[in-house]
Scaffold this active site. Structure first.
Site, PDB file in Angstrom:
ATOM      1  N   THR A 110      16.742 -16.043 -17.848  1.00 40.46           N
ATOM      2  CA  THR A 110      17.833 -15.216 -18.386  1.00 40.46           C
ATOM      3  C   THR A 110      17.340 -13.787 -18.616  1.00 40.46           C
ATOM      4  O   THR A 110      16.145 -13.555 -18.841  1.00 40.46           O
ATOM      5  CB  THR A 110      18.376 -15.794 -19.715  1.00 40.46           C
ATOM      6  N   GLY A 111      18.260 -12.836 -18.542  1.00 40.28           N
ATOM      7  CA  GLY A 111      17.914 -11.432 -18.787  1.00 40.28           C
ATOM      8  C   GLY A 111      16.795 -10.960 -17.883  1.00 40.28           C
ATOM      9  O   GLY A 111      15.799 -10.416 -18.358  1.00 40.28           O
ATOM     10  N   SER A 112      16.979 -11.158 -16.564  1.00 38.98           N
ATOM     11  CA  SER A 112      15.838 -10.918 -15.660  1.00 38.98           C
ATOM     12  C   SER A 112      16.097  -9.826 -14.627  1.00 38.98           C
ATOM     13  O   SER A 112      15.504  -9.839 -13.563  1.00 38.98           O
ATOM     14  CB  SER A 112      15.438 -12.228 -14.984  1.00 38.98           C
ATOM     15  N   THR A 113      16.990  -8.883 -14.963  1.00 38.62           N
ATOM     16  CA  THR A 113      17.179  -7.764 -14.033  1.00 38.62           C
ATOM     17  C   THR A 113      16.203  -6.628 -14.342  1.00 38.62           C
ATOM     18  O   THR A 113      16.172  -5.627 -13.625  1.00 38.62           O
ATOM     19  CB  THR A 113      18.627  -7.216 -14.104  1.00 38.62           C
ATOM     20  N   GLY A 154      12.342  -5.522 -16.873  1.00 40.64           N
ATOM     21  CA  GLY A 154      11.317  -5.848 -17.859  1.00 40.64           C
ATOM     22  C   GLY A 154      10.561  -7.140 -17.606  1.00 40.64           C
ATOM     23  O   GLY A 154      10.272  -7.518 -16.461  1.00 40.64           O
ATOM     24  N   ILE A 155      10.271  -7.848 -18.688  1.00 36.96           N
ATOM     25  CA  ILE A 155       9.457  -9.071 -18.632  1.00 36.96           C
ATOM     26  C   ILE A 155      10.159 -10.129 -17.789  1.00 36.96           C
ATOM     27  O   ILE A 155       9.526 -10.809 -16.972  1.00 36.96           O
ATOM     28  CB  ILE A 155       9.188  -9.570 -20.075  1.00 36.96           C
ATOM     29  N   GLY A 156      11.477 -10.252 -17.936  1.00 34.08           N
ATOM     30  CA  GLY A 156      12.233 -11.258 -17.176  1.00 34.08           C
ATOM     31  C   GLY A 156      12.127 -11.041 -15.680  1.00 34.08           C
ATOM     32  O   GLY A 156      11.930 -11.994 -14.911  1.00 34.08           O
ATOM     33  N   TYR A 170      15.382  -8.651 -36.070  1.00 33.03           N
ATOM     34  CA  TYR A 170      14.758  -9.044 -34.804  1.00 33.03           C
ATOM     35  C   TYR A 170      13.646 -10.073 -35.069  1.00 33.03           C
ATOM     36  O   TYR A 170      13.576 -11.118 -34.414  1.00 33.03           O
ATOM     37  CB  TYR A 170      14.179  -7.803 -34.109  1.00 33.03           C
ATOM     38  N   SER A 230       7.897 -13.532 -29.564  1.00 34.07           N
ATOM     39  CA  SER A 230       7.221 -12.240 -29.759  1.00 34.07           C
ATOM     40  C   SER A 230       6.168 -12.385 -30.842  1.00 34.07           C
ATOM     41  O   SER A 230       6.266 -13.285 -31.690  1.00 34.07           O
ATOM     42  CB  SER A 230       8.247 -11.199 -30.212  1.00 34.07           C
TER      43      SER A 230
END
Ligand code: NAD
Length: 264
Positions: free
Chosen positions: A13-16, A18-20, A154, A141
């Site tokens: 998920t969220g992989s467009t 950064g880390i993803g 967060y 994190s």
């Protein structure tokens, strides 16, 4: 080392960015059939192009869905009935003084960083247990262990991920399914780079100088004394996704540059 990921299916998920994106790219390079996720088709297509440019053989596709909502998770689930590897990576952060954080922000961060992983794991874990193989990974994190005073909401979401991950691992007892958390430290992802650049502009110093200052005053315990790259984080994630990590379950693994001053 062959990570034995050939033929495995993975959803990140969220992989467009950064880390993803780094995780998706590495898993694809290692032979997994990868589904990336972001909120817009345009960013997904860009990310797919980027992965294919680096790894022309990559088996990669993408689904646009906002995983911060139940409807977004349902959309992903409707499109992908089963995966071998689920990486709950999507997450947002925003520094804000505690007394200025309204209920809506606590809820927004919880929905995005915590409920997304809960909803997807609730669907995919039983299927992994049925086939007696699977990997669920929560990208938590160092903030899970060292709540950042500048964004307590967060930190709360990242600690919650550890509790969920360990709890789900208990449900895998005696199987070849594992659930683990990865704890990156400060990492030069797209989101963090934009943040650092904004701070540097505000203080009229270079981004390099800002990075030095951030580690000296903000993260003095970092042994790395620089941002990790998303690829450095992805290396650990790829190992945990691999069948080679079969004896690692219920763990919270750090790739934090040594910022957490603890040996446990
Ligand atoms: P990033 O902002 O660089 O990228 C986030 C990605 O998630 C983007 O592709 C964005 O489009 C996508 N995304 C955001 N909200 C989404 C949503 N609702 N639905 C679908 N996609 C969405 O982020 P990053 O810094 O690479 O962070 C990734 C994860 O790593 C987060 O969970 C974050 O908490 C964790 N993390 C980051 C750092 C760091 O320093 N960068 C450190 C520790 C942990």
């Amino acid at each position: 080392m062959d990570l034995q990921l050939n033929g495995k299916t993975a959803l990140i998920t969220g992989s467009t960015a950064g880390i993803g994106l780094a995780i998706a790219s590495l898993l694809a390079a290692e032979g997994a059939a990868v589904t990336i996720n972001g909120r817009t088709r345009q960013r997904i297509d860009q990310a797919i192009d980027e992965i294919r440019k680096a790894h022309p053989q990559a088996n990669v596709s993408g689904i646009d869905a906002d995983v911060s909502t139940a409807a977004g998770c349902e959309k992903l689930i409707a499109a992908i009935g089963k995966v071998d590897i689920l990486v709950n990576n999507a997450g947002i952060f925003e520094p804000k003084p505690f007394i200025e954080i309204p209920d809506a922000d606590w809820d927004r961060l919880f929905q995005t960083n915590v409920m997304s992983g809960i909803r997807l794991s609730r669907f995919y874990l039983p299927k992994m247990l049925k086939q007696n193989w699977g990997r669920i990974i929560f990208i938590s994190s160092e903030s899970a262990l060292q709540p950042p005073p500048e964004m307590i909401h967060y930190g709360m979401t990242k600690t919650a991920q550890l509790a969920i991950s360990r709890g789900l691992a208990e449900l895998t007892i005696g199987t070849s399914v594992s659930v683990n958390s990865i704890l990156p430290g400060p990492t030069a992802s797209e989101g963090v780079e934009a943040f650092v650049s904004q701070l540097a502009k505000g203080q009229k110093i270079s981004e390099k100088e800002m990075e030095k200052q951030f580690f000296k005053t903000g993260r003095p315990t970092s042994l790395l004394q620089r941002f990790a790259t998303p690829e450095e984080v992805a290396n650990l994630v790829a190992y945990v996704c691999s069948p080679l990590s079969s004896a690692t379950n219920g763990a919270a693994l750090r790739v934090d540059g040594g910022v957490v001053r603890s040996i446990s």
